[in-house]
Design a protein around this motif. Structure first.
Motif, PDB file in Angstrom:
ATOM      1  N   SER A 199       5.097  13.058   1.612  1.00 48.91           N
ATOM      2  CA  SER A 199       5.904  13.830   2.563  1.00 48.91           C
ATOM      3  C   SER A 199       5.106  14.453   3.698  1.00 48.91           C
ATOM      4  N   THR A 200       3.761  14.495   3.591  1.00 43.53           N
ATOM      5  CA  THR A 200       2.964  15.045   4.684  1.00 43.53           C
ATOM      6  C   THR A 200       2.642  14.001   5.749  1.00 43.53           C
ATOM      7  N   SER A 201       3.018  12.766   5.517  1.00 42.70           N
ATOM      8  CA  SER A 201       2.706  11.681   6.455  1.00 42.70           C
ATOM      9  C   SER A 201       3.797  11.597   7.522  1.00 42.70           C
ATOM     10  N   LEU A 202       3.632  12.410   8.558  1.00 45.70           N
ATOM     11  CA  LEU A 202       4.656  12.544   9.593  1.00 45.70           C
ATOM     12  C   LEU A 202       4.158  12.143  10.976  1.00 45.70           C
ATOM     13  N   SER A 260      -1.250  19.779  10.939  1.00 44.75           N
ATOM     14  CA  SER A 260      -1.889  18.585  10.385  1.00 44.75           C
ATOM     15  C   SER A 260      -3.130  18.173  11.168  1.00 44.75           C
ATOM     16  N   SER A 261      -3.148  18.429  12.491  1.00 48.24           N
ATOM     17  CA  SER A 261      -4.323  18.052  13.278  1.00 48.24           C
ATOM     18  C   SER A 261      -5.343  19.177  13.363  1.00 48.24           C
ATOM     19  N   ALA A 262      -4.904  20.425  13.185  1.00 44.05           N
ATOM     20  CA  ALA A 262      -5.823  21.551  13.294  1.00 44.05           C
ATOM     21  C   ALA A 262      -6.481  21.906  11.963  1.00 44.05           C
ATOM     22  N   LEU A 263      -5.840  21.558  10.855  1.00 41.62           N
ATOM     23  CA  LEU A 263      -6.382  21.903   9.535  1.00 41.62           C
ATOM     24  C   LEU A 263      -6.896  20.692   8.768  1.00 41.62           C
ATOM     25  N   ARG A 277       7.435   8.646  10.011  1.00 38.80           N
ATOM     26  CA  ARG A 277       8.542   9.440   9.475  1.00 38.80           C
ATOM     27  C   ARG A 277       9.625   8.552   8.878  1.00 38.80           C
ATOM     28  N   ASN A 278       9.683   7.296   9.334  1.00 41.83           N
ATOM     29  CA  ASN A 278      10.730   6.387   8.876  1.00 41.83           C
ATOM     30  C   ASN A 278      10.383   5.661   7.584  1.00 41.83           C
ATOM     31  N   LEU A 279       9.151   5.820   7.115  1.00 36.81           N
ATOM     32  CA  LEU A 279       8.744   5.162   5.876  1.00 36.81           C
ATOM     33  C   LEU A 279       9.297   5.911   4.662  1.00 36.81           C
ATOM     34  N   PRO A 280       9.542   5.220   3.554  1.00 39.16           N
ATOM     35  CA  PRO A 280      10.008   5.898   2.338  1.00 39.16           C
ATOM     36  C   PRO A 280       9.013   6.976   1.910  1.00 39.16           C
ATOM     37  N   LYS A 281       9.545   8.135   1.493  1.00 34.57           N
ATOM     38  CA  LYS A 281       8.709   9.260   1.099  1.00 34.57           C
ATOM     39  C   LYS A 281       8.759   9.473  -0.412  1.00 34.57           C
ATOM     40  N   LEU A 282       7.578   9.760  -0.980  1.00 33.56           N
ATOM     41  CA  LEU A 282       7.447   9.917  -2.425  1.00 33.56           C
ATOM     42  C   LEU A 282       7.285  11.367  -2.853  1.00 33.56           C
ATOM     43  N   GLY A 283       7.360  12.300  -1.913  1.00 27.91           N
ATOM     44  CA  GLY A 283       7.135  13.704  -2.235  1.00 27.91           C
ATOM     45  C   GLY A 283       5.745  14.153  -1.813  1.00 27.91           C
ATOM     46  N   TYR A 284       5.416  15.382  -2.156  1.00 31.67           N
ATOM     47  CA  TYR A 284       4.137  15.980  -1.784  1.00 31.67           C
ATOM     48  C   TYR A 284       2.999  15.253  -2.494  1.00 31.67           C
ATOM     49  N   PHE A 285       1.904  14.967  -1.767  1.00 30.08           N
ATOM     50  CA  PHE A 285       0.855  14.098  -2.316  1.00 30.08           C
ATOM     51  C   PHE A 285       0.143  14.678  -3.536  1.00 30.08           C
ATOM     52  N   LEU A 319       0.816  -1.215   0.000  1.00 28.05           N
ATOM     53  CA  LEU A 319       0.000   0.000   0.000  1.00 28.05           C
ATOM     54  C   LEU A 319       0.851   1.268   0.000  1.00 28.05           C
ATOM     55  N   VAL A 320       0.519   2.178  -0.896  1.00 32.31           N
ATOM     56  CA  VAL A 320       1.051   3.533  -0.861  1.00 32.31           C
ATOM     57  C   VAL A 320      -0.031   4.427  -0.265  1.00 32.31           C
ATOM     58  N   SER A 321       0.321   5.159   0.770  1.00 29.81           N
ATOM     59  CA  SER A 321      -0.614   6.056   1.441  1.00 29.81           C
ATOM     60  C   SER A 321      -0.234   7.489   1.110  1.00 29.81           C
ATOM     61  N   ALA A 322      -1.165   8.240   0.517  1.00 29.14           N
ATOM     62  CA  ALA A 322      -0.902   9.609   0.075  1.00 29.14           C
ATOM     63  C   ALA A 322      -1.799  10.579   0.830  1.00 29.14           C
ATOM     64  N   GLY A 323      -1.240  11.234   1.813  1.00 34.10           N
ATOM     65  CA  GLY A 323      -2.007  12.170   2.638  1.00 34.10           C
ATOM     66  C   GLY A 323      -1.827  11.849   4.104  1.00 34.10           C
ATOM     67  N   GLY A 324      -1.456  12.841   4.899  1.00 30.08           N
ATOM     68  CA  GLY A 324      -1.188  12.601   6.310  1.00 30.08           C
ATOM     69  C   GLY A 324      -2.348  11.982   7.059  1.00 30.08           C
ATOM     70  N   SER A 325      -3.572  12.438   6.783  1.00 30.05           N
ATOM     71  CA  SER A 325      -4.745  11.895   7.480  1.00 30.05           C
ATOM     72  C   SER A 325      -4.947  10.418   7.154  1.00 30.05           C
ATOM     73  N   ILE A 326      -4.730  10.060   5.885  1.00 31.43           N
ATOM     74  CA  ILE A 326      -4.893   8.666   5.471  1.00 31.43           C
ATOM     75  C   ILE A 326      -3.899   7.785   6.214  1.00 31.43           C
ATOM     76  N   THR A 327      -2.662   8.224   6.268  1.00 33.62           N
ATOM     77  CA  THR A 327      -1.616   7.446   6.945  1.00 33.62           C
ATOM     78  C   THR A 327      -1.927   7.289   8.427  1.00 33.62           C
ATOM     79  N   GLU A 328      -2.364   8.364   9.060  1.00 36.06           N
ATOM     80  CA  GLU A 328      -2.697   8.287  10.488  1.00 36.06           C
ATOM     81  C   GLU A 328      -3.821   7.285  10.746  1.00 36.06           C
ATOM     82  N   ILE A 329      -4.806   7.284   9.888  1.00 38.11           N
ATOM     83  CA  ILE A 329      -5.921   6.346  10.057  1.00 38.11           C
ATOM     84  C   ILE A 329      -5.432   4.914   9.896  1.00 38.11           C
TER      85      ILE A 329
END
Length: 281
Positions: free
Chosen positions: A49-52, A253-256, A58-66, A24-34
């Protein structure tokens, strides 16, 4: 290069979809958190890169901005699935990935607690975690209900959420935004509620609204010095909040954006409102 990689992945994906574990590739911080909250993080092979959050992400490979993912970059991880937040792109990304045999799901944007629950359920179906999803929703709902009771005991107040600053003015969160949902659950009036989405609010309107509290996204204020400087902004320093420098930085990321950390964001807003009430007393 891309066409060669595409043909290679189409061959590999035929094997993958015949019984191989989801990649699975997860694109979007909210998606990754879920996905993490559903205990399905082992399925993730790469994120944007927003999945922090949580910190392990943070340790997962990053593909750039979603919004600007490379098709070649995504395919290099040989995914079977991509789950993305709204605006995952560029525009041709989904079509090209599907042509390569990747199952692509782009979820719609959600901006309130009910929308968060819908997003959790949608992701849970995709990663086969429906039971865990209901447990997660129940836990979030219980925390929010308890926080709303706390908020109900506070005196009414008005707040403004500043997303960014520029020469044009302050971009604030109006109606139909996550800060609006947080303010509603905290029993706080949004000073920009009559504006829809995120818009520039002119100085005169801010002065007229005269908010008691001001919250600002962390990506716009990196230090205490920057926060104090914002208190001197012409549109803010004459307000009740600005006079006392009652400007609180909230993690962007949590407020917006919606995530399982919604109760934590709500708690921060209620705690600040309670503190201001004590100062007034």
């Amino acid at each position: 290069m891309f066409r060669t990689l595409l043909y290679f992945f189409m061959f590999v994906s035929g094997i993958a979809h015949s019984g191989q574990t989801m990649r699975l590739v997860s694109a979007g911080g909210s998606i990754t958190e879920i996905i993490y909250a559903l205990d399905k993080q082992d399925l993730i092979v790469a994120t944007d890169s927003t999945s922090l959050s949580p910190s392990a992400a943070r340790n997962l490979p990053k593909l750039g901005y979603f919004r600007q993912l490379s098709v070649e970059g995504v395919l290099s991880f040989q995914p079977t699935h991509l789950i993305g937040a709204q605006a995952t792109g560029p525009e041709e990304l989904a079509e090209q990935l599907r042509a390569a045999g990747v199952s692509v799901t782009i979820l719609g944007e959600q901006r309130n607690l009910g929308g968060l629950y819908d997003m959790i359920r949608d992701v849970a179906v995709l990663v086969d975690a429906q039971d865990k999803a209901q447990q997660l929703i129940n836990a979030i709902d219980k925390k929010v209900a308890a926080l709303k009771i706390q908020a109900h005991a506070l005196a009414p107040s008005t707040a403004l959420f500043v997303m960014s600053t520029s020469e044009r003015g302050l971009t604030v969160a109006g109606g139909n935004t996550v800060p609006q949902a947080l303010f509603d659950d905290a029993g706080i009036v949004n000073a920009a509620a009559n504006m829809k989405d995120y818009k520039v609010m002119d100085n005169e309107s801010i002065l007229r609204a005269d908010p008691d509290l001001i919250f600002v996204a962390s990506h716009n204020v990196y230090s205490e010095q920057a926060r104090l400087a914002l208190c001197q902004h012409p549109a803010l320093k004459a307000t009740k909040a600005g006079k006392n420098c009652n400007i609180t930085t909230m993690e962007s990321s949590s407020a917006l954006g919606l995530s399982p950390r919604y109760p934590e964001a709500l708690q921060a807003i209620i705690a600040k409102a309670a503190l201001i009430e004590k100062q007034v007393d």
